[in-house]
Design an enzyme around this catalytic site. Structure first.
Site, PDB file in Angstrom:
ATOM      1  N   SER A 135      43.598  54.756  46.610  1.00  0.00           N
ATOM      2  CA  SER A 135      42.948  55.228  46.020  1.00  0.00           C
ATOM      3  C   SER A 135      44.296  56.601  45.673  1.00  0.00           C
ATOM      4  O   SER A 135      43.964  57.172  44.220  1.00  0.00           O
ATOM      5  CB  SER A 135      41.259  55.289  45.927  1.00  0.00           C
ATOM      6  OG  SER A 135      41.669  56.433  47.260  1.00  0.00           O
ATOM      7  N   HIS A 155      40.021  49.686  43.463  1.00  0.00           N
ATOM      8  CA  HIS A 155      40.972  49.819  42.608  1.00  0.00           C
ATOM      9  C   HIS A 155      41.740  48.891  41.917  1.00  0.00           C
ATOM     10  O   HIS A 155      43.084  48.611  41.185  1.00  0.00           O
ATOM     11  CB  HIS A 155      42.175  51.116  42.757  1.00  0.00           C
ATOM     12  CG  HIS A 155      41.351  52.571  42.659  1.00  0.00           C
ATOM     13  ND1 HIS A 155      41.308  52.986  41.407  1.00  0.00           N
ATOM     14  CD2 HIS A 155      40.653  53.293  44.052  1.00  0.00           C
ATOM     15  CE1 HIS A 155      40.873  54.141  42.196  1.00  0.00           C
ATOM     16  NE2 HIS A 155      40.231  54.530  42.844  1.00  0.00           N
ATOM     17  N   LYS A 206      35.093  51.337  37.887  1.00  0.00           N
ATOM     18  CA  LYS A 206      36.517  51.475  37.334  1.00  0.00           C
ATOM     19  C   LYS A 206      36.806  51.023  36.649  1.00  0.00           C
ATOM     20  O   LYS A 206      36.960  51.479  34.914  1.00  0.00           O
ATOM     21  CB  LYS A 206      36.676  50.802  38.938  1.00  0.00           C
ATOM     22  CG  LYS A 206      36.451  52.385  39.416  1.00  0.00           C
ATOM     23  CD  LYS A 206      37.836  52.854  40.896  1.00  0.00           C
ATOM     24  CE  LYS A 206      37.026  53.890  41.916  1.00  0.00           C
ATOM     25  NZ  LYS A 206      36.400  54.855  41.263  1.00  0.00           N
TER      26      LYS A 206
HETATM   27  N1  PMP Z   1      36.439  53.102  47.141  1.00  0.00           N
HETATM   28  C1  PMP Z   1      37.357  53.827  46.890  1.00  0.00           C
HETATM   29  C2  PMP Z   1      38.878  53.478  47.427  1.00  0.00           C
HETATM   30  C3  PMP Z   1      37.365  54.730  45.784  1.00  0.00           C
HETATM   31  O1  PMP Z   1      38.609  55.318  44.692  1.00  0.00           O
HETATM   32  C4  PMP Z   1      35.945  54.577  44.688  1.00  0.00           C
HETATM   33  C5  PMP Z   1      35.449  56.233  43.904  1.00  0.00           C
HETATM   34  N2  PMP Z   1      36.537  56.868  44.186  1.00  0.00           N
HETATM   35  C6  PMP Z   1      35.237  54.513  45.626  1.00  0.00           C
HETATM   36  C7  PMP Z   1      34.927  53.420  46.393  1.00  0.00           C
HETATM   37  C8  PMP Z   1      33.149  54.528  45.176  1.00  0.00           C
HETATM   38  O2  PMP Z   1      33.168  53.917  44.282  1.00  0.00           O
HETATM   39  P1  PMP Z   1      31.838  54.582  43.306  1.00  0.00           P
HETATM   40  O3  PMP Z   1      32.139  55.738  42.091  1.00  0.00           O
HETATM   41  O4  PMP Z   1      31.293  53.309  42.509  1.00  0.00           O
HETATM   42  O5  PMP Z   1      31.085  55.323  43.985  1.00  0.00           O
END
Ligand code: PMP
Length: 394
Positions: A183, A211, A242
């Site tokens: 990310s 992502h 996302k």
């Molecule tokens: N996994 C990854 C790789 C992310 O980038 C994120 C978001 N920051 C999440 C999980 C968490 O997802 P959510 O915003 O739906 O809780």
């Protein structure tokens, strides 16, 4: 005496270390150009990859579901929070991911914690994790009773060493977790090699495709599809926050995985279900992903264009292979100043500092979307160049 008096000192420290955060405020729809803190800016911060956040078909589906089902269920999924929309979405997400079934959980974050905690239940289990995995995987590891083993980022020799460790070999259950797309760096996990090694060592594979879903591989089906590994990854995590631009997460895998998680996963059992409008938005979002493939194409065209512009200007953009492009700065104060200078120029790109990234790896993270026009990206790249020069970054 104020028992919370220590917060003042903590805040002081955060400010000294340039880690104090005051969120900027969005005053328009989430779009490639948005009004933020009263200013119109080219928005390079959101994960609204396909611009579904404000898509008319998605909004219409949310309104229709609200008219039909109301605003919420006021219940957890296992009581009376599972609507027929939830059931439909789980079937369709399984089809999207090429798995037998899926289970929708409150968020991507809690999907990771739920799976790690539910499957890794004994100190005789081992959870193997890439060092750059998302915070929710790290917290999942903290909630799991398993021993944790962390390999160097995408380093297959380091992973092999862990797999051959006698303590790992003799573990009761073993599970490897990796981000599909990392990310903060935008690089893609080496899934073919990871899957091969895990098969050889009898290790469960879990990929967090937050992502990658809606972004990578045919029809945006994610990292597994990108590498042609359908049926070979045991658990695929996705987020609905996302590319789908709503909120929620899911775990896609076998029918038994779903059956088990819906009986034991703590966020699923103890936190209430999504409003019907959210679930209907995701169903409509899937229709848009399949029906308007030009969005994914545009996302990748924009990605290529913007990355090249930043590179041409002389920025270090790391090893990104996806629409997430870091602009390396290497200093928290400078990263914050660059972000502020860009904002003044009408470009919103957020600075990312420790502990989200390691010390010395501070950066601005940029994300382009399918909705950006080339003109927007040219203006943004020119602003980066101007401000980067002033700060001596390029
Ligand atoms: N996994 C990854 C790789 C992310 O980038 C994120 C978001 N920051 C999440 C999980 C968490 O997802 P959510 O915003 O739906 O809780």
């Amino acid at each position: 005496m104020n028992p919370l008096g220590f917060l003042e000192d903590e805040i002081k420290t955060l400010k000294q270390e340039n880690r104090f955060i005051t969120p900027r405020v969005l005053e328009s729809a989430q779009g490639p150009v948005a009004i933020v803190d009263g200013k119109k800016v080219i928005n390079l911060t959101s994960n609204n990859y396909l611009c579904l956040a404000n898509h008319p078909k998605v909004k219409a589906a949310a309104i229709k579901a609200t008219e039909e089902f109301g605003i919420g269920t006021a219940a957890v999924r296992t009581i009376i929070g599972t609507t027929s929309l939830h059931v439909q979405l789980e079937k369709r997400l399984a089809e999207f991911k090429g798995t037998e079934d899926s289970i929708v959980i409150q968020s991507g974050f809690t999907s990771n914690t739920a799976v790690c905690q539910s499957l890794m239940t004994s100190p005789q289990d081992v959870l193997i994790s890439d060092e750059l995995n998302h915070a929710s995987i790290i917290d999942g590891g903290r909630l799991a009773k398993a021993k944790k083993k962390v390999y160097r980022h995408s380093d297959m020799a380091s992973l092999k060493q862990i797999l051959e460790d006698p303590e790992v070999r003799s573990a009761r259950r073993k599970m490897l977790v990796t981000d599909g797309v990392f990310s903060m760096d935008g690089d893609i996990a080496n899934l073919p090699e990871i899957v091969k090694l895990c098969k050889e060592h009898d290790v469960i594979t879990m990929v967090d495709d937050a992502h990658a879903s809606g972004v990578l591989g045919p029809q945006g089906r994610g990292t597994t599809a990108y590498y042609g590994l359908k049926g070979q990854v045991d658990i695929q995590i996705g987020t609905l926050s996302k590319a789908f631009a709503t909120i929620g997460g899911y775990a896609a895998g076998s029918f038994n995985l779903k059956q088990y998680l819906q009986s034991v996963a703590r966020p699923f059992l103890f936190s209430s279900s999504h409003p019907p409008a959210v679930i209907a938005s995701c169903l409509a979002g899937l229709d848009v992903i399949y029906g308007e493939p030009e969005r994914i194409q545009k996302l990748w065209d924009n990605t290529k264009f913007f990355k090249e512009e930043l590179k041409k200007a002389g920025f270090d953009t790391g090893n990104s292979q996806t629409p997430i492009t870091p602009v390396m700065v290497g200093d928290s104060k400078k990263a914050q100043i660059l972000s502020d200078m860009l904002f003044e120029e009408g470009v919103f790109a957020l600075s990312i500092v420790f502990p989200t990234v390691p010390l010395g790896k501070e950066r601005l993270r940029t994300i382009v979307t399918a909705g950006h026009e080339i003109k927007d990206l040219e203006i943004a790249a020119a602003a980066f160049k101007k401000c980067g020069k002033k700060l001596g970054i390029i």
